[in-house]
Design an enzyme around this catalytic site. Structure first.
Site, PDB file in Angstrom:
ATOM      1  N   THR A 150       9.056  30.498 -29.796  1.00 14.43           N
ATOM      2  CA  THR A 150      10.324  30.793 -30.474  1.00 14.43           C
ATOM      3  C   THR A 150      10.027  31.838 -31.555  1.00 14.43           C
ATOM      4  O   THR A 150       9.957  33.013 -31.259  1.00 14.43           O
ATOM      5  CB  THR A 150      10.953  29.516 -31.055  1.00 14.43           C
ATOM      6  OG1 THR A 150       9.959  28.787 -31.764  1.00 14.43           O
ATOM      7  CG2 THR A 150      11.512  28.646 -29.965  1.00 14.43           C
ATOM      8  N   THR A 191       9.496  21.916 -33.850  1.00 15.87           N
ATOM      9  CA  THR A 191       9.350  21.458 -32.479  1.00 15.87           C
ATOM     10  C   THR A 191       8.028  21.943 -31.944  1.00 15.87           C
ATOM     11  O   THR A 191       7.730  23.122 -31.981  1.00 15.87           O
ATOM     12  CB  THR A 191      10.466  22.014 -31.580  1.00 15.87           C
ATOM     13  OG1 THR A 191      11.675  21.353 -31.900  1.00 15.87           O
ATOM     14  CG2 THR A 191      10.149  21.749 -30.117  1.00 15.87           C
TER      15      THR A 191
END
Lengths: 395, 395
Positions: free
Chosen positions: B146, B183
């Site tokens: 990400t 995450t």
């Protein structure tokens, strides 16, 4: 100047030079007669020297006559020398003001770990005592401010069965942007006459509903102190249950007012997040949820950025440790439901939410559908001002 | 290109358009034979749809053949529709790759709360499957990154009693500056043959010593997943206790390497705080102390600012909840003792400390003198980059 303090109390301040700004950093309150004292202190295992000294004094249970406050130096994590220095400041003030050292409750705030600069204390005490009676509540409050953006004080006149009395609260602690100073000091004065037990008990209850429901960064200071002095100079005694209830109502109201000032401190710089968790299995679980959301760095930065990233709020509920069925949980941000019984509400409210998130107050409501436990918490956001102020506080 | 993955595994990726950058955001790993699978998942009560689907698959205990990974959308807090969509992605990939839906373990990361954009999935699956065998470990890792500053993967060749085998680990999760993406997704592949029970057990132990000792912001994600696939394609079986120990040692080492990459992610932007708590009553208390310090916003901002404000560290120890005598606690910052048996060490080390605090790695050592419990934790600092990245992540 002094007519705003309850009867029988005089305030004085001085600029001792603990702070480099040249502002007042030393304050003294003296009662003209013995006052009944209440106190609540930090839960941190490392209690600052003035906290330990106050606790010992209050354990003795006798009356007190004065509060000695300083900013610039916390006298925390200072070991045995810190205790010796704290007692020396009591002695200095007592000799100059014609009191006994144990008449004086000391409170301190500022940098942790450095020893008190006793030469500055010795030099400043005469001016401090000379100014007694020449300062008002605002003046005293300013003497123990640190990075607070404004002084926090408030007074109320209370009508009791025997006549009128006055209650004044003065506090420091910067909420929104200066949580470095999470240290919260608070002095409450009243000229009503009351007994020690109910006075202490009403502080415990009032604080649970006010200061303990404010969260800045979760860091519990070494110095947090709340003192309450009741000297009876008004000639009005609080004795009946009705009078006690009136005094407690006033105290709770005024402490709530001051607690809100703490969170609002960063005028123009941040947002206040009002978090309500309801429908929890019990109040403990509700508190867990509210604190988990209020302490989440991801939630706090999103609110700072005005970003309706509600998934972070639900995530923080998820790791709170509270008991609930994830499929029954609902959540609303600024009154707009985003999550309903475990399902996302993907309507077209993004633009409206973005608008609502521009306000200074942001509400978060969580319903766990697991019982009747409820808890509310006011938390600050987390932005660049916090980082700037706290990354280089000491220099 | 594919010789870096263990034998019998092929990787493919595609740019589906979940992210606006046009980069790969979809990845697939397929084993040419059934693989024994292990899995560890987030403790958050709100588990993302792919977490729930993986858990159900692993409960059945049978072998698996593939891992399907995407970034850009977390498919968390998406309710029943999220589960339906997750299963639909399994079906799409299975049909295109000639597998059964339940052969495929799905993992997702990205924005929480939005439903998967199924039209983008349908359009991208053919290219994804066509690329199988044409991507290496780095390519697959990049597809589920990400805001990571660099891809995190590592391989080791292990000499077992029956011959050589290979272990490859690919992970995402940005430590220092993008903890929004707390995450953590991790896929471990080996071509050794092993049985399910010991494979799962060694993951549990290895993670306790590696990923679980890294702290970014304390926010536990809805999507954290670690998957391990062992397909036996090397023809080398792990059966003896000695072989099991060798594989576990390699796994722990490589996960530790990747965990360090997570915390180091913010290249040039922050510092890693290495916290060791020792002398605690037990390991639980040591962990309490290390986490209290590692999660303190005041400690993290001070370290970011290179400020040797050690009182904040002692303060965080004080509210950790661990059992100790405050008068016996000692603390060193960057190897320089600042607090010794409850007393401050006020020597002239400020200039030296300021110099030491310019480095990328900062050590904090706390000795509680209360027992033999010890715990170490790597934590990130808290600076402007964190606020900027997380204040407006979604836009």
């Amino acid at each position: 100047m002094t007519d705003d303090l309850p009867k029988g109390f005089r305030a004085g301040t001085a600029a001792a030079g603990f702070k480099t700004t040249g502002r007042d950093d030393l304050g003294l309150i003296v009662s003209d007669r013995p006052a009944v004292a209440a106190g609540l202190f930090t839960q941190n295992a490392f209690k600052a020297a003035p906290v330990l000294v106050c606790q010992e004094l209050l354990r003795r249970g006798g009356p007190v006559l004065a509060v000695l406050a300083n900013s610039g130096q916390a006298n925390a994590c200072t070991g045995d020398e810190g205790i010796v220095n704290c007692r020396a400041t009591q002695l200095l003030a007592a000799q100059a003001a014609g009191l006994a050292p144990n008449d004086i409750l000391p409170i301190s705030t500022g940098v942790i770990g450095a020893q008190l600069r006793m030469n500055l204390w010795r030099a400043a005490i005469p001016a401090l005592v000379q100014s007694l009676g020449r300062r008002d509540a605002e003046g005293f409050t300013r003497a123990f401010m640190t990075t607070d953006a404004f002084p926090k004080f408030a007074s109320r006149d209370i009508g009791l069965s025997g006549g009128g009395a006055r209650l004044t609260v003065m506090a420091k602690g910067a909420g929104m942007i200066c949580p470095n100073m999470a240290t919260m000091l608070c002095v409450a004065l009243t000229d009503a006459a009351t007994e020690r037990e109910p006075w202490q008990a009403m502080f415990r209850r009032a604080v649970a509903f006010t200061f303990n429901r404010v969260s800045v960064d979760g860091d519990t200071s070494t110095n947090d102190t709340i003192l309450g002095l009741a000297n009876g100079a008004s000639g009005v005694a609080v004795q009946s249950p009705a009078d006690l209830a009136l005094l407690e109502e006033a105290l709770t109201g005024i402490l709530g007012q001051v607690a809100h000032m703490l969170v609002m401190d960063g005028e123009g710089a941040g947002r206040v997040i009002h978090i309500t968790a309801r429908g929890a299995a019990d109040e403990t679980d509700a508190e867990r949820v509210a604190r988990s959301v209020g302490h989440s760095q991801l939630v706090k930065t999103a609110i700072y950025g005005g970003d309706a990233n509600w998934g972070r709020i639900v995530t923080a509920v998820g790791y709170s440790g509270a008991r609930f069925d994830p499929d029954r949980v609902s959540m609303a941000l600024c009154g707009v439901e985003r999550f309903c019984h475990g399902q996302p509400v993907n309507d077209d409210q993004e633009a409206r939410l973005a608008e609502l998130l521009r306000g200074k107050d942001v509400t978060v409501e969580i319903d766990l559908c697991a019982g009747s436990g409820e808890y509310t918490l006011q938390a600050s956001d987390l932005g660049h001002e916090y980082v700037s102020l706290n990354a280089d506080y000491r220099s």
